[in-house]
Design a protein around this motif. Structure first.
Motif, short mmCIF file in Angstrom:
data_model
loop_
_atom_site.label_atom_id
_atom_site.label_comp_id
_atom_site.label_asym_id
_atom_site.label_seq_id
_atom_site.Cartn_x
_atom_site.Cartn_y
_atom_site.Cartn_z
N PHE A 46 15.68 109.16 21.36
CA PHE A 46 14.88 109.95 22.30
C PHE A 46 14.71 109.15 23.58
CE2 PHE A 46 11.43 112.02 24.37
CZ PHE A 46 11.54 113.35 23.99
N ASP A 47 14.97 109.80 24.71
CA ASP A 47 14.92 109.16 26.02
C ASP A 47 13.61 109.53 26.70
OD1 ASP A 47 15.22 108.31 28.64
OD2 ASP A 47 17.32 108.92 28.77
N LEU A 48 12.64 108.60 26.69
CA LEU A 48 11.32 108.87 27.27
C LEU A 48 11.40 109.09 28.78
CD1 LEU A 48 9.26 106.29 25.23
CD2 LEU A 48 8.92 108.75 25.20
N LYS A 49 12.31 108.39 29.43
CA LYS A 49 12.46 108.57 30.88
C LYS A 49 12.95 109.97 31.19
CE LYS A 49 14.48 106.41 34.97
NZ LYS A 49 15.34 105.29 35.48
N ALA A 50 13.90 110.46 30.40
CA ALA A 50 14.41 111.82 30.61
C ALA A 50 13.33 112.86 30.35
CB ALA A 50 15.61 112.08 29.71
N ALA A 51 12.34 112.50 29.53
CA ALA A 51 11.23 113.42 29.25
C ALA A 51 10.17 113.37 30.33
CB ALA A 51 10.60 113.07 27.90
N GLY A 52 10.34 112.50 31.32
CA GLY A 52 9.43 112.46 32.46
C GLY A 52 8.35 111.41 32.42
N PHE A 53 8.41 110.49 31.44
CA PHE A 53 7.37 109.47 31.34
C PHE A 53 7.75 108.21 32.11
CE2 PHE A 53 6.57 112.22 27.74
CZ PHE A 53 5.19 112.32 27.73
N LYS A 54 6.75 107.59 32.71
CA LYS A 54 6.97 106.38 33.50
C LYS A 54 6.46 105.13 32.79
CE LYS A 54 6.79 108.85 37.92
NZ LYS A 54 6.72 110.20 37.32
N ASP A 55 5.26 105.20 32.24
CA ASP A 55 4.67 104.05 31.54
C ASP A 55 3.99 104.57 30.27
OD1 ASP A 55 3.72 101.54 30.88
OD2 ASP A 55 2.05 101.59 32.31
N PRO A 56 4.80 105.00 29.28
CA PRO A 56 4.24 105.73 28.15
C PRO A 56 3.65 104.86 27.05
CG PRO A 56 6.61 105.62 27.95
CD PRO A 56 6.27 104.97 29.26
N ILE A 57 2.66 105.44 26.38
CA ILE A 57 2.12 104.93 25.13
C ILE A 57 2.54 105.92 24.04
CG2 ILE A 57 0.03 104.43 23.79
CD1 ILE A 57 0.47 102.44 26.00
N LEU A 58 3.11 105.41 22.96
CA LEU A 58 3.53 106.28 21.86
C LEU A 58 2.39 106.49 20.87
CD1 LEU A 58 7.12 104.93 21.06
CD2 LEU A 58 6.48 106.89 22.47
N ILE A 159 6.10 112.12 16.61
CA ILE A 159 5.80 111.11 17.62
C ILE A 159 5.57 111.81 18.95
CG2 ILE A 159 6.71 109.15 18.94
CD1 ILE A 159 8.18 108.26 16.45
N GLY A 160 4.51 111.41 19.62
CA GLY A 160 4.19 111.93 20.94
C GLY A 160 4.00 110.79 21.91
N ALA A 161 3.76 111.12 23.15
CA ALA A 161 3.58 110.09 24.18
C ALA A 161 2.58 110.57 25.22
CB ALA A 161 4.92 109.75 24.85
N MET A 162 1.96 109.63 25.88
CA MET A 162 1.09 109.90 27.01
C MET A 162 1.21 108.73 27.97
SD MET A 162 -2.50 109.25 25.03
CE MET A 162 -2.86 107.70 24.16
N GLU A 163 0.96 108.99 29.23
CA GLU A 163 0.98 107.91 30.20
C GLU A 163 -0.19 106.97 29.93
OE1 GLU A 163 3.35 107.24 32.07
OE2 GLU A 163 4.44 109.11 32.44
N ARG A 164 0.06 105.69 30.16
CA ARG A 164 -0.98 104.69 29.94
C ARG A 164 -2.25 105.06 30.71
NH1 ARG A 164 -0.07 99.73 27.98
NH2 ARG A 164 2.17 99.98 28.41
N GLY A 165 -3.37 105.08 30.01
CA GLY A 165 -4.65 105.40 30.64
C GLY A 165 -4.97 106.88 30.69
N ALA A 166 -4.06 107.74 30.21
CA ALA A 166 -4.28 109.18 30.33
C ALA A 166 -4.81 109.81 29.05
CB ALA A 166 -2.97 109.87 30.72
N GLY A 167 -5.01 109.02 28.00
CA GLY A 167 -5.50 109.57 26.75
C GLY A 167 -6.99 109.88 26.79
N ILE A 168 -7.46 110.57 25.76
CA ILE A 168 -8.89 110.84 25.63
C ILE A 168 -9.35 110.35 24.26
CG2 ILE A 168 -8.93 112.81 27.21
CD1 ILE A 168 -8.89 114.65 24.77
N ASP A 169 -10.55 109.80 24.23
CA ASP A 169 -11.05 109.26 22.95
C ASP A 169 -12.51 109.62 22.68
OD1 ASP A 169 -12.41 107.68 24.77
OD2 ASP A 169 -11.44 105.80 24.17
N GLY A 170 -13.11 110.44 23.54
CA GLY A 170 -14.49 110.85 23.32
C GLY A 170 -15.53 109.85 23.77
N SER A 171 -15.10 108.72 24.32
CA SER A 171 -16.06 107.67 24.68
C SER A 171 -17.01 108.08 25.81
CB SER A 171 -15.30 106.40 25.09
OG SER A 171 -14.46 106.64 26.20
N THR A 172 -16.65 109.08 26.61
CA THR A 172 -17.51 109.51 27.71
C THR A 172 -18.41 110.69 27.34
OG1 THR A 172 -15.83 111.03 28.61
CG2 THR A 172 -15.77 108.75 29.38
N VAL A 173 -18.33 111.15 26.11
CA VAL A 173 -19.19 112.26 25.67
C VAL A 173 -20.64 111.82 25.73
CG1 VAL A 173 -19.84 113.68 23.68
CG2 VAL A 173 -17.42 113.30 24.22
#
Length: 353
Positions: A46-58, A159-173
């Motif tokens: 799987f090519d993460l760059k081709a999927a549009g990710f620049k700095d991904p977290i898996l 397996i999924g991916a998100m850009e570094r820092g773009a995830g959510i964890d509920g910490s701001t609730v």
């Protein structure tokens, strides 16, 4: 000299090859940027760059369908449990803000039935299309003696991916935030050991009319788990969702607290939505209390989202635009004590069970 063949031991290589050929076009139909979705190799790329990710977290998940499979097996209806398999995995990815990219399945049985296997994988491919992820491979295991005749088991891996820092964890609730529910399509894939017990005590056959729906009992109970990926990814990327909770085993009571920081509690009002008929029937036929229902089942809410009050209207609008039945179901409050539960559901008598 006596010779033995693998087929005489119960393993049919030809059937396995026939299944692979049958499912190749199904896998191809799930192709997406980053993957060619081909089958037959020893591994998938799987090519993460081709999927549009620049700095991904898996992000990775694995899950199954549980004893809902017994209904599919006993009724001979195998075409939807594959959707359940995908949904149980990808919905767990999206609650962290990750976009599902690829999926693999494990299908194990005592004797391979090509027709049943093809129907199962057809459902898996449909689930992948709904989630926008590629079916890149899997394993079909024929294991004589491990399973009773006709039985099989399924496991899924995504397996999924998100850009570094773009995830959510509920910490701001925080207290004052709004709780939104996204409707389920039925029981989804949890609590089926209790469902099957209720059906057995009611002495109903799978092909009997469902007491709660215009369909057979098997078809009604096999309604596949909703895939929430496309709507929830939009909500996360729009900045609306502080937290998402996939309502699986443990129901509303146990799943919502998993995304809460210390010191807060979600207060849900059961008057905010109508209990779907399948749950009302299970409660009445099985003599299951309302308190037990919300600890076991989703009770009509398959995904919970927590948003800032300023985002409530926009979040509801966006969710509905992407096909969800969305409704406000509660609020976040400060915990009255350190040992207070993380989620309470009030007005359960409104369901008139």
């Amino acid at each position: 000299m006596t010779t033995n063949r693998y087929s005489e031991a119960g393993v049919d290589i030809d059937a396995g090859e026939a299944l692979v050929e049958a499912i190749k076009p199904l896998a191809k139909s799930t192709r997406r940027p980053g993957s060619e979705a081909g089958l037959g190799g020893f591994g998938a790329l799987f090519d993460l760059k081709a999927a549009g990710f620049k700095d991904p977290i898996l992000v990775a998940t694995t899950d199954g369908v549980g004893t809902k499979l017994k209904i599919a097996i006993e009724s001979g209806q195998h075409d939807t449990v594959g959707i359940d398999l995908v949904a149980m995995c990808v919905n767990d990815l999206v609650v962290q803000g990750a976009e599902p990219l690829l999926f693999l399945d494990y299908y194990a049985t005592g004797k391979l039935d090509v027709a049943a296997g093809t129907a199962i994988v057809k459902g898996i491919a449909e689930g992948c299309r709904q989630a926008g992820c590629a079916l890149v491979g899997g394993e079909t295991a024929e294991m004589p003696g491990m399973y009773s005749s006709g039985d099989y088991d399924l496991a899924g891996f995504s397996i999924g991916a998100m850009e570094r820092g773009a995830g959510i964890d509920g910490s701001t609730v925080k207290a004052g935030d709004v709780v939104i529910g996204l409707a389920s399509t039925g029981v989804h894939s949890n609590g089926f050991s209790l469902v099957r017990r209720v059906v057995a005590s009611a002495e109903l056959a799978w092909d009997a009319p469902a007491p709660f729906a215009n369909d057979t009992l098997a078809r009604a109970l096999l309604a596949p788990t909703r895939v929430y990926v496309k709507s929830c990814i939009k909500l996360v990327r729009a900045g609306h969702a502080k937290a998402l909770a996939h309502i699986t085993g443990g129901g509303l009571i146990d799943n919502v607290p998993r995304v809460l920081p210390d010191g807060v509690q979600v207060q849900i009002d059961a008057k905010a939505w109508n209990l779907p008929p399948v749950f009302a029937w299970l409660a009445r036929a099985g003599k299951v209390s309302a308190a037990e229902m919300v600890r076991v089942f989703n009770c009509g809410v398959g995904m919970v989202m927590i948003v800032d009050p300023a985002h409530k209207d926009a979040a509801l609008k966006l969710a509905r635009e992407h096909g969800e039945t969305a409704f406000e179901i509660g609020v976040v409050a400060e915990k009255p004590s350190a040992d207070a539960p993380g989620c309470v559901v009030s007005n359960l008598d409104n369901w008139k069970l």
